[in-house]
Design an enzyme around this catalytic site. Structure first.
Site, PDB file in Angstrom:
ATOM      1  N   SER A 112      39.545  28.182  27.040  1.00 60.69           N
ATOM      2  CA  SER A 112      38.272  28.866  27.182  1.00 60.69           C
ATOM      3  C   SER A 112      37.890  28.789  29.054  1.00 60.69           C
ATOM      4  O   SER A 112      37.336  29.740  29.366  1.00 60.69           O
ATOM      5  CB  SER A 112      37.212  28.275  26.595  1.00 60.69           C
ATOM      6  OG  SER A 112      37.115  28.287  25.294  1.00 60.69           O
ATOM      7  N   HIS A 133      42.323  34.289  23.986  1.00 59.68           N
ATOM      8  CA  HIS A 133      40.871  33.649  23.647  1.00 59.68           C
ATOM      9  C   HIS A 133      40.273  34.309  22.577  1.00 59.68           C
ATOM     10  O   HIS A 133      39.481  35.072  22.617  1.00 59.68           O
ATOM     11  CB  HIS A 133      40.055  33.709  25.086  1.00 59.68           C
ATOM     12  CG  HIS A 133      38.921  32.735  24.931  1.00 59.68           C
ATOM     13  ND1 HIS A 133      37.625  33.478  25.425  1.00 59.68           N
ATOM     14  CD2 HIS A 133      38.683  31.669  24.578  1.00 59.68           C
ATOM     15  CE1 HIS A 133      36.819  32.357  25.148  1.00 59.68           C
ATOM     16  NE2 HIS A 133      37.418  31.035  24.750  1.00 59.68           N
ATOM     17  N   GLU A 145      39.883  37.932  23.552  1.00 57.15           N
ATOM     18  CA  GLU A 145      40.131  38.413  24.733  1.00 57.15           C
ATOM     19  C   GLU A 145      41.636  38.081  25.099  1.00 57.15           C
ATOM     20  O   GLU A 145      42.204  36.971  24.767  1.00 57.15           O
ATOM     21  CB  GLU A 145      39.254  37.515  25.773  1.00 57.15           C
ATOM     22  CG  GLU A 145      37.814  37.851  25.643  1.00 57.15           C
ATOM     23  CD  GLU A 145      36.855  36.840  26.429  1.00 57.15           C
ATOM     24  OE1 GLU A 145      35.947  37.418  26.619  1.00 57.15           O
ATOM     25  OE2 GLU A 145      37.404  36.080  26.663  1.00 57.15           O
ATOM     26  N   ASN A 183      32.302  34.564  27.986  1.00 54.61           N
ATOM     27  CA  ASN A 183      31.606  33.402  28.574  1.00 54.61           C
ATOM     28  C   ASN A 183      31.147  33.606  30.099  1.00 54.61           C
ATOM     29  O   ASN A 183      30.007  33.176  30.560  1.00 54.61           O
ATOM     30  CB  ASN A 183      32.584  32.409  28.546  1.00 54.61           C
ATOM     31  CG  ASN A 183      32.787  31.753  27.097  1.00 54.61           C
ATOM     32  OD1 ASN A 183      31.927  32.043  26.346  1.00 54.61           O
ATOM     33  ND2 ASN A 183      33.740  31.092  26.839  1.00 54.61           N
TER      34      ASN A 183
HETATM   35  N1  LIG Z   1      35.799  25.018  19.648  1.00 49.68           N
HETATM   36  C1  LIG Z   1      35.391  26.195  20.414  1.00 49.68           C
HETATM   37  O1  LIG Z   1      34.221  26.560  20.603  1.00 49.68           O
HETATM   38  C2  LIG Z   1      36.536  26.726  21.333  1.00 49.68           C
HETATM   39  C3  LIG Z   1      36.480  28.349  21.421  1.00 49.68           C
HETATM   40  C4  LIG Z   1      37.437  29.066  21.930  1.00 49.68           C
HETATM   41  C5  LIG Z   1      38.377  28.280  22.694  1.00 49.68           C
HETATM   42  N2  LIG Z   1      38.463  26.989  22.327  1.00 49.68           N
HETATM   43  C6  LIG Z   1      39.664  26.279  22.853  1.00 49.68           C
HETATM   44  O2  LIG Z   1      40.462  25.941  21.951  1.00 49.68           O
HETATM   45  C7  LIG Z   1      41.444  24.974  22.320  1.00 49.68           C
HETATM   46  C8  LIG Z   1      41.278  23.897  21.116  1.00 49.68           C
HETATM   47  O3  LIG Z   1      39.768  23.647  20.812  1.00 49.68           O
HETATM   48  P1  LIG Z   1      39.002  23.109  19.443  1.00 49.68           P
HETATM   49  O4  LIG Z   1      37.650  23.082  19.430  1.00 49.68           O
HETATM   50  O5  LIG Z   1      39.927  23.582  18.208  1.00 49.68           O
HETATM   51  O6  LIG Z   1      39.572  21.503  19.665  1.00 49.68           O
HETATM   52  P2  LIG Z   1      39.784  20.259  18.650  1.00 49.68           P
HETATM   53  O7  LIG Z   1      39.603  19.098  19.226  1.00 49.68           O
HETATM   54  O8  LIG Z   1      38.835  20.509  17.234  1.00 49.68           O
HETATM   55  O9  LIG Z   1      41.340  20.700  18.103  1.00 49.68           O
HETATM   56  C9  LIG Z   1      42.285  20.186  18.941  1.00 49.68           C
HETATM   57  C10 LIG Z   1      43.657  19.437  18.076  1.00 49.68           C
HETATM   58  O10 LIG Z   1      44.659  19.776  18.805  1.00 49.68           O
HETATM   59  C11 LIG Z   1      45.419  18.596  18.629  1.00 49.68           C
HETATM   60  N3  LIG Z   1      46.472  18.178  19.236  1.00 49.68           N
HETATM   61  C12 LIG Z   1      46.303  17.560  20.557  1.00 49.68           C
HETATM   62  N4  LIG Z   1      47.242  17.693  21.437  1.00 49.68           N
HETATM   63  C13 LIG Z   1      48.616  18.306  20.461  1.00 49.68           C
HETATM   64  C14 LIG Z   1      49.618  18.476  20.897  1.00 49.68           C
HETATM   65  N5  LIG Z   1      50.095  18.223  21.919  1.00 49.68           N
HETATM   66  N6  LIG Z   1      50.506  19.070  19.891  1.00 49.68           N
HETATM   67  C15 LIG Z   1      49.774  19.622  18.585  1.00 49.68           C
HETATM   68  N7  LIG Z   1      48.467  19.268  18.454  1.00 49.68           N
HETATM   69  C16 LIG Z   1      47.834  18.752  19.395  1.00 49.68           C
HETATM   70  C17 LIG Z   1      44.617  17.382  18.105  1.00 49.68           C
HETATM   71  O11 LIG Z   1      44.977  16.384  17.344  1.00 49.68           O
HETATM   72  C18 LIG Z   1      43.328  18.479  17.640  1.00 49.68           C
HETATM   73  O12 LIG Z   1      43.397  18.134  15.975  1.00 49.68           O
HETATM   74  C19 LIG Z   1      40.789  24.262  23.562  1.00 49.68           C
HETATM   75  O13 LIG Z   1      41.435  24.612  24.659  1.00 49.68           O
HETATM   76  C20 LIG Z   1      39.317  25.012  23.529  1.00 49.68           C
HETATM   77  O14 LIG Z   1      38.837  24.896  24.873  1.00 49.68           O
HETATM   78  C21 LIG Z   1      37.469  26.487  21.886  1.00 49.68           C
END
Ligand SMILES: NC(=O)c1ccc[n+]([C@@H]2O[C@H](COP(=O)([O-])OP(=O)(O)OC[C@H]3O[C@@H](n4cnc5c(N)ncnc54)[C@H](O)[C@@H]3O)[C@@H](O)[C@H]2O)c1
Length: 275
Positions: A112, A133, A145, A183
């Site tokens: 993000s 995204h 996106e 955003n």
């Molecule tokens: N949560 C939101 O609202 C949102 C919205 C859009 C984008 N994002 C982006 O999406 C991404 C993930 O966010 P999230 O909220 O799902 O996080 P999250 O913490 O819920 O999930 C991340 C997962 O990745 C796993 N992980 C970490 N390193 C790893 C690796 N090397 N290989 C495999 N798995 C691995 C972790 O164990 C965890 O389960 C981030 O970049 C975040 O900025 C989040």
């Protein structure tokens, strides 16, 4: 077509669910078997509910393979990364993906707030790196996106766009700038809304009603912030402010205080409203 999803947390599980729903062979990679199983269970849970509600007829969970091995992603046409929002681990992962995947595999990041170009620069083939995204919750929010980094090729960009469509999303095209499109607009706007709470001495309920009934918003800003999570919004504001240095991007002190006090919104039971 085969799609890999790295990280089966909030976003990754949602993205993998969309792939399974679209009938795509999907490989989900987590760091431990336990986390992988949790991600798989969530996907089965939500797809089963969709069947019960009559939203889909059936789903084939055998389309999904969960692994802890990066090598499991070797045959994927597209890999979507959804791991922690930190540049170091993402760059490390993309360098490894480049080593493991076919040269024509498109490598997409769901970041993000980080620069897709900086993530791409960890590889020697940055032309195949693109941003995809998705919005939270990925299975419900229609937008994705498609983010063009400095060196993204047309072929990689078009593949990501087409995948977005295949997953039933509405893709939009943009370039790799802080906050991308939504955003970049929404974060300072929500910060303005919170500042108005104090400036105009208006209550959260009245402000929400004002924006719903006067501006046609489907949800008031305070309701939206409670849904997103006050901590998540503060973090996103900080990231945008770090890059753009515009005062409107900085999280208002009221939100920082709420985050510090654990008033995180729906997920903690209390934010602007009590749940
Ligand atoms: N949560 C939101 O609202 C949102 C919205 C859009 C984008 N994002 C982006 O999406 C991404 C993930 O966010 P999230 O909220 O799902 O996080 P999250 O913490 O819920 O999930 C991340 C997962 O990745 C796993 N992980 C970490 N390193 C790893 C690796 N090397 N290989 C495999 N798995 C691995 C972790 O164990 C965890 O389960 C981030 O970049 C975040 O900025 C989040």
């Amino acid at each position: 077509m085969k799609v890999g999803v790295v990280g089966l947390g909030t976003m990754g599980a949602g993205i993998a669910q969309l792939c399974v729903e679209a009938g795509i062979d999907t490989v989900g990679r987590e760091v431990t078997a336990d986390l992988g199983a949790k991600g798989r269970d969530r996907i089965v849970h939500f797809l089963t509910r969709k069947v019960e509600k009559g939203q889909i007829e059936s789903f084939d969970i055998d389309r999904l393979t969960v692994t802890t091995e990066l090598a499991g992603l070797a045959e994927c046409d597209v890999v979507v990364e959804a791991i922690v929002e930190e540049l170091g681990p993402k760059r490390e992962l993309f360098a490894e993906l480049e080593r493991i995947c076919r040269p024509d595999t498109v490598l997409a990041t769901n970041t993000s707030a980080l620069s897709v170009t900086e993530i791409a620069a960890a590889t020697s083939s940055p032309e195949r790196v693109v941003g995809m995204h998705f919005f939270n919750p990925a299975p419900l929010m229609p937008l994705v996106e498609i983010v063009r980094a400095e060196l993204t090729s047309d072929a990689a960009f078009d593949t990501a766009y087409a995948l977005g469509e295949t997953l039933g999303k509405h893709p939009i095209r943009c370039h790799d700038t802080p906050g991308f499109v939504v955003n970049r607009v929404l974060i300072p706007l929500l910060n303005d809304c919170v500042r108005v709470l104090d400036e105009a001495r208006v209550g959260a309920e009245d402000l929400d009603a004002g924006m719903r009934h006067g501006a046609g918003w489907p949800m008031g800003p305070c309701e939206l912030l409670d849904l997103v999570g006050i901590d998540v919004h503060v973090h996103a504001s900080d990231a945008l402010y770090d890059k753009l240095r515009e005062p409107r991007m900085a999280a208002p002190p009221r939100l920082v205080a709420m985050a510090n006090a654990g008033l995180l919104g729906r997920k903690s039971g209390r934010g602007f409203y009590t749940y």
